[in-house]
Design an enzyme around this catalytic site. Structure first.
Site, mmCIF file in Angstrom:
data_model
loop_
_atom_site.group_PDB
_atom_site.id
_atom_site.type_symbol
_atom_site.label_atom_id
_atom_site.label_comp_id
_atom_site.label_asym_id
_atom_site.label_seq_id
_atom_site.Cartn_x
_atom_site.Cartn_y
_atom_site.Cartn_z
ATOM 1 N N THR A 1 0.831 -1.207 0.000
ATOM 2 C CA THR A 1 0.000 0.000 0.000
ATOM 3 C C THR A 1 0.860 1.249 0.000
ATOM 4 O O THR A 1 0.636 2.176 -0.786
ATOM 5 C CB THR A 1 -0.908 0.009 1.247
ATOM 6 O OG1 THR A 1 -1.659 -1.192 1.291
ATOM 7 C CG2 THR A 1 -1.852 1.193 1.219
ATOM 8 N N THR A 2 1.858 1.291 0.873
ATOM 9 C CA THR A 2 2.717 2.461 1.013
ATOM 10 C C THR A 2 3.540 2.693 -0.246
ATOM 11 O O THR A 2 3.911 3.833 -0.548
ATOM 12 C CB THR A 2 3.635 2.300 2.237
ATOM 13 O OG1 THR A 2 2.831 1.952 3.367
ATOM 14 C CG2 THR A 2 4.393 3.569 2.539
ATOM 15 N N TYR B 1 -12.905 -4.679 -3.058
ATOM 16 C CA TYR B 1 -14.040 -4.245 -3.871
ATOM 17 C C TYR B 1 -15.028 -5.364 -4.178
ATOM 18 O O TYR B 1 -16.166 -5.303 -3.745
ATOM 19 C CB TYR B 1 -13.609 -3.561 -5.181
ATOM 20 C CG TYR B 1 -14.813 -3.007 -5.915
ATOM 21 C CD1 TYR B 1 -15.461 -1.879 -5.450
ATOM 22 C CD2 TYR B 1 -15.340 -3.648 -7.041
ATOM 23 C CE1 TYR B 1 -16.597 -1.395 -6.077
ATOM 24 C CE2 TYR B 1 -16.472 -3.172 -7.673
ATOM 25 C CZ TYR B 1 -17.101 -2.048 -7.183
ATOM 26 O OH TYR B 1 -18.232 -1.584 -7.795
ATOM 27 N N TYR C 1 -2.500 -10.541 4.250
ATOM 28 C CA TYR C 1 -2.555 -9.125 4.629
ATOM 29 C C TYR C 1 -4.008 -8.784 4.928
ATOM 30 O O TYR C 1 -4.840 -8.726 4.018
ATOM 31 C CB TYR C 1 -1.984 -8.270 3.495
ATOM 32 C CG TYR C 1 -1.918 -6.785 3.751
ATOM 33 C CD1 TYR C 1 -2.121 -6.235 5.011
ATOM 34 C CD2 TYR C 1 -1.612 -5.917 2.705
ATOM 35 C CE1 TYR C 1 -2.038 -4.878 5.226
ATOM 36 C CE2 TYR C 1 -1.522 -4.550 2.907
ATOM 37 C CZ TYR C 1 -1.746 -4.029 4.169
ATOM 38 O OH TYR C 1 -1.670 -2.673 4.375
ATOM 39 N N ARG D 1 -9.061 -0.882 4.204
ATOM 40 C CA ARG D 1 -8.725 -0.681 2.789
ATOM 41 C C ARG D 1 -9.573 -1.551 1.854
ATOM 42 O O ARG D 1 -9.876 -1.146 0.750
ATOM 43 C CB ARG D 1 -7.245 -1.037 2.552
ATOM 44 C CG ARG D 1 -6.260 -0.086 3.185
ATOM 45 C CD ARG D 1 -5.969 1.075 2.255
ATOM 46 N NE ARG D 1 -4.963 1.954 2.817
ATOM 47 C CZ ARG D 1 -4.449 3.001 2.173
ATOM 48 N NH1 ARG D 1 -4.846 3.296 0.954
ATOM 49 N NH2 ARG D 1 -3.550 3.756 2.751
#
Length: 294
Positions: free
Chosen positions: A46-47, A109, A135, A140
């Site tokens: 993500t980062t 999603y 994860y 998120r």
């Protein structure tokens, strides 16, 4: 054996001002991390803004990181997707490149049932030999990987070895570890609660803070492992205001700004992420100075 113990950095991906990947700066960031005792590098998470990369860019960044690190510390590659076939493809390619492990996020999603999540992760794991960390980041993805599913995967699938827990739910994490019976390698995905997670048996942290304060984040873990719990806790609490500033806007907006302030990147983000608000940026700079990393 765990993929790593201690502080693994969820490393940024530096960009030129035109949005292209700045490999020269990326190399500098990697070297700075290794020089300051980071225990592992987690690339294209993500980062690292992997969600805005093409598949080619994604794999090129992993390849560069693996080659630059050159086996000095483990490299864990983010290869998750909401499409199982894509996650399989990225995982297989990362294995060919030479990553030491994979970090695979829950499908976002489209979401899935717990059984669907089990089948997704099992299919990815069966396609490679590398050790895999699940994860779990519901904020998120909109999906929570339940403790029972995590344990089932770690018991049933040889190369699924643990989880990056970014739920922020200590009670749920405690339940996970109470039923795991040692089969789950736990890593904190929240910089503000590294020590509480270590107290529940975590092997370490996958950290945003490590971009800005690699040595201190490493020390939070190493002090704890040495039995110096009081000192570890003191450093953890000292870091909390900086951590809060690093998450006052959506990650990685603040950490990119922090790294710009340190001269380690241009601070450029890829849309839809945008420049940090002025007041938040001033707060971040203040906290970096107070913590001694600027």
């Amino acid at each position: 054996m765990a993929i790593f113990e201690g502080a693994g950095v969820a490393i940024i991906t530096p960009f030129h001002t035109d949005g292209s990947i700045d490999y020269d700066k990326f190399g500098e960031v990697i070297e700075q991390q290794i020089a300051n005792q980071t225990d592992a590098i987690i690339v294209c998470g993500t980062t690292g803004e992997s969600a805005t990369m093409t598949h080619e860019e994604h794999l090129d960044v992993i390849r560069y990181c693996v080659e630059k690190v050159a086996h000095r510390i483990p490299v864990v590659a983010g290869t998750g997707s909401n499409c199982t076939e894509t996650a399989v493809y990225l995982s297989q390619e990362a294995e060919k490149i030479g990553a030491d492990g994979l970090l695979v996020v829950t499908p976002y999603y489209n979401k899935a049932t717990q059984n669907g999540l089990y089948q997704h992760f099992k299919m990815v794991a069966d396609s490679v030999k590398l050790p895999i960390l699940l994860y779990n980041v519901p904020s998120r993805t909109g999906t929570t990987l339940q403790p029972e599913t995590i344990v089932r995967l770690c018991r049933d699938v040889e190369n699924i070895v643990g989880v990056k827990d970014a739920t922020g739910n200590i009670s749920q994490t405690a339940h996970l570890m109470s039923i795991a019976d040692g089969c789950v390698d736990l890593y904190s995905g929240e910089d503000a609660i590294i020590v509480p997670m270590l107290s529940l048996g975590a092997k370490g942290v996958i950290s945003v803070l490590s971009n800005v304060a690699p040595q201190e984040t490493h020390q939070i873990c190493s002090l704890y492992f040495e039995g110096k719990v009081k000192e570890s806790c003191e450093l953890q609490l000292k870091a909390v205001p900086l951590v809060e500033a690093l998450f006052c806007e959506v990650n990685p907006i603040p950490v990119k700004k922090a790294m710009q302030l340190k001269g380690m990147c241009t601070g450029t983000l890829r849309m839809p992420l945008t420049e940090m608000e002025e007041a938040d940026a001033a707060r971040l700079e203040r906290e970096m100075k107070k913590f001694g990393v600027l």
